[in-house]
Write an enzyme that holds these catalytic residues in place. Structure first.
Site, mmCIF file in Angstrom:
data_model
loop_
_atom_site.group_PDB
_atom_site.id
_atom_site.type_symbol
_atom_site.label_atom_id
_atom_site.label_comp_id
_atom_site.label_asym_id
_atom_site.label_seq_id
_atom_site.Cartn_x
_atom_site.Cartn_y
_atom_site.Cartn_z
ATOM 1 N N GLU A 392 0.847 -1.191 0.000
ATOM 2 C CA GLU A 392 0.000 0.000 0.000
ATOM 3 C C GLU A 392 0.883 1.241 0.000
ATOM 4 O O GLU A 392 1.833 1.343 0.792
ATOM 5 C CB GLU A 392 -0.921 0.021 1.218
ATOM 6 N N GLU A 566 -6.181 -5.389 8.664
ATOM 7 C CA GLU A 566 -5.140 -4.385 8.861
ATOM 8 C C GLU A 566 -4.708 -4.338 10.326
ATOM 9 O O GLU A 566 -5.428 -4.748 11.224
ATOM 10 C CB GLU A 566 -5.648 -3.001 8.447
#
Length: 630
Positions: A392, A566
């Protein structure tokens, strides 16, 4: 209406003196005592009415409180005045026989009657009464002298009467239209057309009057914390609804104790006048925050809401309007710096965060111009095998004098300053270029702000970034926030489908922090859902939290979507995640902290398919490396 009756004093004086003078001339010519009496009565009534004019103009405050009294007084005196003037011509015709005096009395009376419509058009009934009071005695006079010719004169009088009444109505209509136009112009100049509250001009005038009258007041500066998110995710119509609801809540709180003004965007000012509102500024501010922190219903959906407030007092905190406004603005920025939902009073020494923010905005413009922002990348791994599937991209800014500035600080500035478009362009280009240097199986995920979904050049921007880097579309993943509502936003749905049409993957970020439901997810053309790190909080000690996470995964897995968890940082969290069937990917410090481009390339080349827990455990958590959506 009352003001219009007493407004034209000059024309009344001229007309009254002219008729009185004419009556005196006829009395002198005819020598009839009754005509002298009538002339004296005309002069006396003119003087009495003039005194009434002066009293009204000298006591406008009393007149405002008792308009019916002054209208009644004007009507009684006006009709009596015309009755005396009308009897003048009657006395001339009955008693004198002087043709000049007859002509002068008739002419002067008719001229005065015509003048009444110019002064009294606001009251049709008054004009009618005065015409009849003046004309009927004249008709009687003609009947006394010449009954035959009086019929012809009566026809003339009737025509004259209706002509004057018609003209009066036309003048009244024009006057009303002019007043309505002036009122509408004033309303447009002094009110906010969306919320109906006062605008900045009205607020300045209210403060100016308070200062002139030496009245104490408090300025409450208010800013909605989530307005931009509502505008970006639900559209401007929903944003307008939020503004109107906010204005209504504020007006209910302040009532007649002050003024509510929308001055710009989602910024409101509440003007609390000390003489009319007995609450302390702190109590009033607390009520405002309590009201605005309650959820709002927009398009049938209940949404959380909050506001920030800063207030300052005049003259305790500042001695001028500009100064107290600046103090309230500084207090507002101090409240916003606390994270929203707070009210802060101005105190000596309150930092000028508005100036700091402006400086930050200027520095950010320069950084974008000089490509000074950089991307950090955090690995995303397959659950179980721990092989890296992608990274990311996270924007970082190392300021030359202030050091690392958290994304939570500069990204809102970019949004507010209209810099998010340029920041997004640079991020996509840099992210795609970096991914081309990675192994072919590793993709890149880039966050897309909701505000950018409405860009007309969004697809061409993505295509250009892919083309310049030579990156296959399937290796790019665009992350959108969970708070993006698209039920009623065909434009957003088309934008997302257009991205998918390029072959680019889509993921829904921060699942669990907003308003997701099955219908919402079904509407989104996504490939992946990312569970927010808040799911892992106290996961090892709170069985209920563990049950919620298991349920979320079981809820999403049948949809055929990839599921990313996450914030995975500890061995216990890694083990727990491995036990969740349907959880396909993991992201967090357990597999690598966000790292700059020149480091992540080597990291990917040397990465072993296992968690890197020891290195992370020794490294302190840096807030500037935490992922933030933009």
């Amino acid at each position: 209406m009352t003001e219009s009756l007493y407004g034209d004093r000059k024309s009344f004086v001229v007309g009254g003196l002219a008729v009185f003078s004419a009556a005196c001339v006829t009395a002198w010519r005819t020598g009839v005592p009754l005509v002298w009496v009538i002339a004296a009565a005309i002069g006396t009534m003119t003087l009495i009415r003039l005194v009434a004019f002066e009293l009204f103009l000298a006591n406008e405050t009393h007149a405002d409180r008792h308009p019916a009294f002054w209208r009644r007084l004007y009507s009684i005196l006006g009709v009596a005045h015309l009755l005396i003037i009308g009897s003048w011509s009657t006395a001339i015709y009955w008693l004198a026989g002087d043709h000049f005096s007859e002509l002068l009395s008739i002419t002067a009376t008719l001229a005065y009657l015509i003048g009444t419509q110019g002064r009294n058009f606001a009251s049709i009934a008054l004009v009618r009464a005065q015409l009849l009071a003046g004309l009927i005695p004249m008709i009687l006079a003609f009947y006394a002298r010449s009954p035959g010719w009086s019929i012809s004169f009566s026809i003339f009088v009737v025509a004259f009467y209706f002509s004057v009444m018609q003209t009066t109505r036309r003048i009244r209509t024009m006057f009303r239209q002019a007043i309505e136009t002036a009122e509408e112009n004033w309303r447009l100049a002094h009110t906010d057309p969306l919320t109906g509250t006062a605008n900045r001009i009205s607020m300045q005038e209210a403060m100016g009057r308070a200062v002139e009258e030496r009245q104490s007041f408090t300025l409450h500066y208010i800013d909605l914390d989530r307005f931009k998110r509502v505008n970006d995710t639900l559209g401007h119509i929903a944003g307008d609804q939020l503004l109107r609801q906010t204005a209504n809540r504020l007006q209910k709180i302040i009532g007649s104790g002050g003024l509510v003004s929308r001055v710009a965007g989602d910024e409101f000012i509440v003007f609390q006048l000390a003489d009319l509102d007995m609450r302390t500024p702190a109590d009033c501010a607390a009520e405002i925050i309590d009201a605005l922190n309650r959820p709002v219903v927009i398009n049938g959906a209940t949404m959380p809401n909050s506001a920030s407030l800063g207030y300052a007092r005049y003259p305790q905190d500042a001695a001028t309007i500009d100064a107290v406004s600046h103090c309230a603005d500084m207090a507002l920025y101090e409240a916003k710096s606390k994270g929203g939902g707070h009210a802060i009073a101005y105190q000596l020494g309150t930092p000028d965060r508005a100036a700091d923010r402006l400086q930050l905005e200027n520095d950010l413009r320069r950084a974008l111009r000089e490509n000074a922002l950089e991307l950090y990348f955090q690995p995303i791994v397959h659950n179980g095998s721990f092989k890296i599937s992608g990274c990311e991209a996270l924007v970082r800014w190392h300021h030359p004098t202030r050091g690392a500035i958290p994304p939570a600080e500069f990204l809102p500035v970019a949004e507010d300053a209209g810099l998010m478009g340029k920041l997004t362009d640079q991020t996509f280009r840099a992210g795609c270029r970096a991914a081309m240097r990675w192994p072919d199986h590793v993709g890149v995920s880039i966050n897309l702000s909701p505000s950018q979904l409405t860009r007309v050049d969004l697809l061409s921007m993505i295509c250009q970034a892919l083309s310049e880097a030579g990156l296959p579309p399937e290796r790019l993943e665009v992350e959108i926030t969970e708070n993006l509502f698209i039920e009623d936003r065909e434009d957003l749905r088309e934008a997302l489908e257009g991205i998918r049409g390029l072959g680019v993957r889509l993921s829904l970020d921060d699942f669990g922090t907003g308003y997701s439901n099955l219908v919402q997810i079904a509407l989104l053309p996504i490939n992946k859902i990312k569970l927010d790190k808040s799911f892992l909080k106290n996961i090892s000690t709170d069985e209920r939290k563990a049950a919620v996470l298991r349920g979320a995964v079981r809820f999403i897995a049948p949809l055929g979507l990839d599921v990313v968890l996450e914030g995975v940082e500890t061995p216990e969290q890694v083990d727990f995640a491995a036990s969740l069937e349907g959880l396909t990917h993991l992201q967090g410090y357990a597999f690598g902290a966000p790292m700059p481009d020149h480091i992540v390339e080597g990291f990917l080349a040397s990465y072993k398919a296992r968690p890197v827990l020891p290195a992370v455990a020794e490294a302190p958590v840096d807030n500037t490396s935490l992922r933030i959506n933009f």
